[in-house]
Design a protein around this motif. Sequence first.
Motif, mmCIF file in Angstrom:
data_model
loop_
_atom_site.group_PDB
_atom_site.id
_atom_site.type_symbol
_atom_site.label_atom_id
_atom_site.label_comp_id
_atom_site.label_asym_id
_atom_site.label_seq_id
_atom_site.Cartn_x
_atom_site.Cartn_y
_atom_site.Cartn_z
ATOM 1 N N HIS A 77 0.831 -1.208 0.000
ATOM 2 C CA HIS A 77 0.000 0.000 0.000
ATOM 3 C C HIS A 77 0.868 1.261 0.000
ATOM 4 O O HIS A 77 0.516 2.263 -0.635
ATOM 5 C CB HIS A 77 -0.951 -0.011 1.192
ATOM 6 N N TYR A 78 2.018 1.233 0.693
ATOM 7 C CA TYR A 78 2.927 2.392 0.670
ATOM 8 C C TYR A 78 3.378 2.668 -0.766
ATOM 9 O O TYR A 78 3.511 3.826 -1.166
ATOM 10 C CB TYR A 78 4.137 2.169 1.574
ATOM 11 N N GLN A 79 3.596 1.628 -1.547
ATOM 12 C CA GLN A 79 3.979 1.812 -2.955
ATOM 13 C C GLN A 79 2.853 2.494 -3.734
ATOM 14 O O GLN A 79 3.109 3.362 -4.572
ATOM 15 C CB GLN A 79 4.337 0.468 -3.580
ATOM 16 N N ARG A 80 1.619 2.140 -3.433
ATOM 17 C CA ARG A 80 0.474 2.800 -4.078
ATOM 18 C C ARG A 80 0.410 4.275 -3.684
ATOM 19 O O ARG A 80 0.173 5.149 -4.526
ATOM 20 C CB ARG A 80 -0.836 2.113 -3.693
ATOM 21 N N LEU A 81 0.597 4.538 -2.390
ATOM 22 C CA LEU A 81 0.572 5.921 -1.918
ATOM 23 C C LEU A 81 1.683 6.732 -2.579
ATOM 24 O O LEU A 81 1.476 7.886 -2.972
ATOM 25 C CB LEU A 81 0.687 5.970 -0.394
ATOM 26 N N ASP A 82 2.881 6.131 -2.707
ATOM 27 C CA ASP A 82 3.988 6.811 -3.395
ATOM 28 C C ASP A 82 3.602 7.136 -4.836
ATOM 29 O O ASP A 82 3.831 8.250 -5.316
ATOM 30 C CB ASP A 82 5.251 5.940 -3.390
ATOM 31 N N ALA A 83 3.035 6.161 -5.537
ATOM 32 C CA ALA A 83 2.656 6.352 -6.937
ATOM 33 C C ALA A 83 1.613 7.465 -7.089
ATOM 34 O O ALA A 83 1.599 8.168 -8.101
ATOM 35 C CB ALA A 83 2.128 5.039 -7.523
ATOM 36 N N LEU A 84 0.760 7.618 -6.082
ATOM 37 C CA LEU A 84 -0.276 8.650 -6.117
ATOM 38 C C LEU A 84 0.218 10.010 -5.617
ATOM 39 O O LEU A 84 -0.519 10.999 -5.662
ATOM 40 C CB LEU A 84 -1.477 8.207 -5.275
ATOM 41 N N GLY A 85 1.448 10.059 -5.105
ATOM 42 C CA GLY A 85 1.987 11.318 -4.596
ATOM 43 C C GLY A 85 1.432 11.721 -3.244
ATOM 44 O O GLY A 85 1.422 12.902 -2.900
ATOM 45 N N VAL A 86 0.991 10.749 -2.450
ATOM 46 C CA VAL A 86 0.449 11.034 -1.121
ATOM 47 C C VAL A 86 1.616 11.246 -0.148
ATOM 48 O O VAL A 86 2.524 10.427 -0.070
ATOM 49 C CB VAL A 86 -0.457 9.877 -0.628
ATOM 50 N N ALA A 87 1.585 12.342 0.582
ATOM 51 C CA ALA A 87 2.661 12.692 1.516
ATOM 52 C C ALA A 87 2.401 12.079 2.894
ATOM 53 O O ALA A 87 2.319 12.769 3.899
ATOM 54 C CB ALA A 87 2.794 14.212 1.613
ATOM 55 N N TYR A 88 2.294 10.753 2.949
ATOM 56 C CA TYR A 88 1.965 10.036 4.170
ATOM 57 C C TYR A 88 3.124 10.036 5.171
ATOM 58 O O TYR A 88 4.255 10.343 4.834
ATOM 59 C CB TYR A 88 1.568 8.597 3.845
#
Length: 118
Positions: A80-91
């Motif tokens: 899921h972190y990889q998905r967030l990275d791909a979406l540009g989410v600053a988690y």
Amino acid sequence: MRTLEDVYRFEPVPPELTPEEARHVLGTQANVWTEVMEDHARVDYQTFPRLAAFAEVAWSTLPAPAERDFAGFERRMTAHYQRLDALGVAYRPPAGPLPWQRRPGVLGRPIDGPPPHR
């Protein structure tokens, strides 16, 4: 502040409810008060990955409580972190805030008392 594990351990159906009372709990809700956050990056940081933990709580609790495995959740979050990275989410990364996510001199607002799961 509530940790990722605190969010994951949240039980939306209090154990003191009778089965009759518990059946009236129809869902969960995760509020985010964005008016107190400076920008969209701060919203991302304060909601992710906590929102993923909360979603799993909702999916695994209703209509009946289920055993949850935080270590398993952490393993699933790797993808899921990889998905967030791909979406540009600053988690908030699991290892802690990145240098540009730190806010020196800005105190947090810790919640008094132990987390709800203790």
